[in-house]
Design an enzyme around this catalytic site. Sequence first.
Site, PDB file in Angstrom:
ATOM      1  N   ASP A 248       9.041   4.790  -1.747  1.00 23.91           N
ATOM      2  CA  ASP A 248       8.394   3.835  -2.654  1.00 23.91           C
ATOM      3  C   ASP A 248       7.023   3.557  -2.056  1.00 23.91           C
ATOM      4  OD1 ASP A 248       8.287   2.057  -4.883  1.00 23.91           O
ATOM      5  OD2 ASP A 248       8.642   0.375  -3.525  1.00 23.91           O
TER       6      ASP A 248
ATOM      7  N   ASP B 119       8.852   1.137   8.302  1.00 25.34           N
ATOM      8  CA  ASP B 119       7.621   0.572   7.735  1.00 25.34           C
ATOM      9  C   ASP B 119       6.570   0.510   8.829  1.00 25.34           C
ATOM     10  OD1 ASP B 119       7.071  -0.836   4.897  1.00 25.34           O
ATOM     11  OD2 ASP B 119       5.744  -1.681   6.421  1.00 25.34           O
TER      12      ASP B 119
ATOM     13  N   ASP C 263       4.901   5.039  11.439  1.00 28.84           N
ATOM     14  CA  ASP C 263       4.100   5.625  10.365  1.00 28.84           C
ATOM     15  C   ASP C 263       5.011   6.549   9.558  1.00 28.84           C
ATOM     16  OD1 ASP C 263       2.385   7.081   8.759  1.00 28.84           O
ATOM     17  OD2 ASP C 263       0.904   7.440  10.333  1.00 28.84           O
TER      18      ASP C 263
ATOM     19  N   CYS D 296       4.376   1.451  -8.006  1.00 26.07           N
ATOM     20  CA  CYS D 296       4.200   0.448  -9.065  1.00 26.07           C
ATOM     21  C   CYS D 296       2.792   0.528  -9.639  1.00 26.07           C
ATOM     22  CB  CYS D 296       4.531  -0.962  -8.571  1.00 26.07           C
ATOM     23  SG  CYS D 296       3.529  -1.536  -7.202  1.00 26.07           S
TER      24      CYS D 296
END
Length: 394
Positions: free
Chosen positions: A267, A138, A166, A329
């Site tokens: 994700d 992350d 990154d 999402c």
Amino acid sequence: MEEETSKLPLPDAFLDFLQTNEIDPLIYTAFESTPRYIRLKPGSEAYLEEIEAEIKCRLQKVNWLPGFYSLPPHIQIANSKPYKEGKIYGIDAASGAAVLAMDISVGDHVLDLCCAPGAKLCMISDLLGDSGSVTGVDVARHRLAACRTMLQKYVLGDACRLFVADGTTFSLMPVRDHLDSISCEFALEEKKDTFREWTSRRPWKERKRAARARENAASRLVSETDHPELIFYGKSSGVVGLSKDELYQTVSSSEVSSSGYDKVLVDAECTHDGSIRHIQKFEHWGWETLNGRVLNAERSDNLTTLQLKLLINGFRLLRVGGSLVYSTCSLTVSQNENVVEWFLKENSSAALQAIEAAKDWPCKSGRIPKTLRFDPVTSKTSGLFVAKFTKLAV
């Protein structure tokens, strides 16, 4: 339905955004009927009645998703004993489906390229058990530190390593040849500069050196030659016994085809417009902030560029025959189907895969065959888009 709609008044600008992206506004009336979800840590099933007594509600088993239970949306678990003891963790059922779509097998080496805040990372570790490895990446150090806390809380970090990096440029391969304890002790004796078993209580000099490195990195642009910061590694992650040069060694494209990750999860960062609870927060933040965070065209363009770069790099790190799951999402076509189409057009070795488990899932097909869409009305979950790719030998 009108009564529910009045409880979440959507501004005209957001309604225009939904219309432009052909998203049904009725989705945002389902926030009171969309349950919360938890996953039981394997082995905690025997404590189900005790857990129900502690959180003061009956858990409903999610038949289409092993280990998941639903509970009323108003129930809070953060202060409950089962949560504090690591028997349960909160994760939306749609997010659980994205993890399950990877079809993780014993011994797999898995990359979670945008792993914060960590619930999916914990589920991946759960599914692997005592085999394989998990690499979490992350770009935000504080969010990755939260992942580390979760792994330790749920005792799931043995085969995991976490890098602040990154995701569009991360390039480290999994460690496929783990040293056993005897070999590891020998390696530590033979090499001076090796990683020893991780501990949160590092020597003062080491902590000072790490803090100085973070300060230096923060004061300048991070170059592509900077090594990712390793903030956690388990004793079975393959890191213990390695030298720094061995950990950060680069491999050729031809080597990636055989030594890359078996499964990758991307994700990706998005506008979060598919999450009712996220949109609800703008009632408190102020609807005027919605424009900059969701509706701004420049931000949307920047996000789709980022999403495509994350997908390209995640796929680059995948071995031939491996599987990658891309999810967001967001419910917009631009951040989902468009990204998939652009990616497939530029990558002849990529092919969409049908998600076998999805035949029993309460979701819709995306606008591209083999892609899926979850939403609060259809699925009783948060909104999520899921696409699965495999890498072909070319």
